[in-house]
Design an enzyme around this catalytic site. Structure first.
Site, PDB file in Angstrom:
ATOM      1  N   SER A 133       0.849  -1.186   0.000  1.00 19.88           N
ATOM      2  CA  SER A 133       0.000   0.000   0.000  1.00 19.88           C
ATOM      3  C   SER A 133       0.883   1.234   0.000  1.00 19.88           C
ATOM      4  O   SER A 133       1.957   1.225   0.601  1.00 19.88           O
ATOM      5  CB  SER A 133      -0.894   0.006   1.244  1.00 19.88           C
ATOM      6  OG  SER A 133      -1.645   1.202   1.333  1.00 19.88           O
TER       7      SER A 133
ATOM      8  N   TYR B 180      -0.518  -0.112  10.186  1.00 21.19           N
ATOM      9  CA  TYR B 180      -0.750  -0.569   8.814  1.00 21.19           C
ATOM     10  C   TYR B 180       0.338  -0.026   7.891  1.00 21.19           C
ATOM     11  O   TYR B 180       0.876  -0.741   7.047  1.00 21.19           O
ATOM     12  CB  TYR B 180      -2.131  -0.120   8.341  1.00 21.19           C
ATOM     13  CG  TYR B 180      -2.465  -0.579   6.939  1.00 21.19           C
ATOM     14  CD1 TYR B 180      -2.905  -1.877   6.704  1.00 21.19           C
ATOM     15  CD2 TYR B 180      -2.331   0.280   5.855  1.00 21.19           C
ATOM     16  CE1 TYR B 180      -3.199  -2.312   5.416  1.00 21.19           C
ATOM     17  CE2 TYR B 180      -2.623  -0.147   4.565  1.00 21.19           C
ATOM     18  CZ  TYR B 180      -3.064  -1.442   4.355  1.00 21.19           C
ATOM     19  OH  TYR B 180      -3.348  -1.868   3.083  1.00 21.19           O
TER      20      TYR B 180
END
Length: 250
Positions: A142, A152
């Site tokens: 990502s 994350y």
């Protein structure tokens, strides 16, 4: 582009980007081994792929945080097809978390085991098989601006560093490895994390104001995945390729 007689193993195959990649490779005539921990979603993806490719698709229900289940997915693929040419790691989770949360380390362990450790384990299991076929690995991470959770972001950054770091060792065996870093894509990842509809819409609207004024679509990601998996990318390894409509530039 065609993947006739190429065996492609895809994790996270039951939904989102993983599902889209499976359908795209089915259209390209790949022999598919699909892995997901959600048996129902995995079955649906496999059924669609079989209609598109007119070929039997192998499925393995597995939690890739568990090493024995990673090995089972790889062994099932070898037993069914006799080889592995491409591995595409799409399985991953998102969980919102604050540094002030009492359960922060629990969330950290869950995110890192799902988004990094499982891929290290998979790479360890498939490296020898890919060396036999001069195959390749594609990891889906990502871009840093996609979600605001520090944990994350850390998992995505670590995955990209792992990709770059292990590329040299794999190259000595004729194996390529690359990462794709999507921006914000409308998938079920936020709903699965318990993010409510209003928050999801706000994030998607914010991401739509990227320099290209658009959200990334799954087809944007799958086209790049197919290219990186093909012989057209035979001189490309150890890199992370953003597909984010310029989000990281803003």
């Amino acid at each position: 582009m065609s993947f006739i007689n190429k065996v492609v193993l895809v994790t996270g195959a039951g939904s989102g980007i993983g599902e889209a990649i499976c359908l795209h490779f089915a259209k390209l005539s790949a022999r598919l081994s699909l892995v997901d921990k959600d048996a129902g979603n995995l079955k649906k993806t496999a059924e669609i792929c079989e209609k598109l490719s007119r070929a039997k698709v192998l499925t393995t229900v597995a939690d890739l945080r568990i090493d024995t289940q990673v090995k089972e997915a790889v062994e099932n693929t070898k037993k069914q097809f006799g080889k592995i040419d491409v591995v595409i790691n799409c399985a991953g989770i998102y969980k919102p978390a604050s540094i002030f949360d009492a359960n922060l380390i629990e969330v950290y362990d869950d995110i890192l085991s799902s988004n990094l450790r499982s891929i290290v384990s998979m790479t360890n299991c498939v490296a020898e098989e890919l060396a036999k076929t001069n195959g390749n690995i594609i990891n889906v991470s990502s871009v840093s601006g996609a979600f605001k959770c520090a944990l994350y972001k850390a998992s995505a950054g670590a995955l990209d560093h792992f990709t770059a770091s292990v590329a040299l060792e794999l190259a000595s065996k004729g194996v390529r490895i690359n990462s794709i870093a999507p921006g914000v894509v409308k998938t079920s990842i936020l709903a699965n994390a318990g993010v409510d509809q209003e928050e999801r819409e706000a994030l998607w609207n914010e991401a739509s104001s990227s320099p290209l004024n658009k959200l990334v679509k799954t087809e944007d990601v799958v086209e790049l995945a197919a290219f990186l998996a093909s012989d057209k990318a035979k001189a490309m390894t150890g890199c992370t390729y953003p597909v984010d409509a310029g989000l990281a530039l803003a």
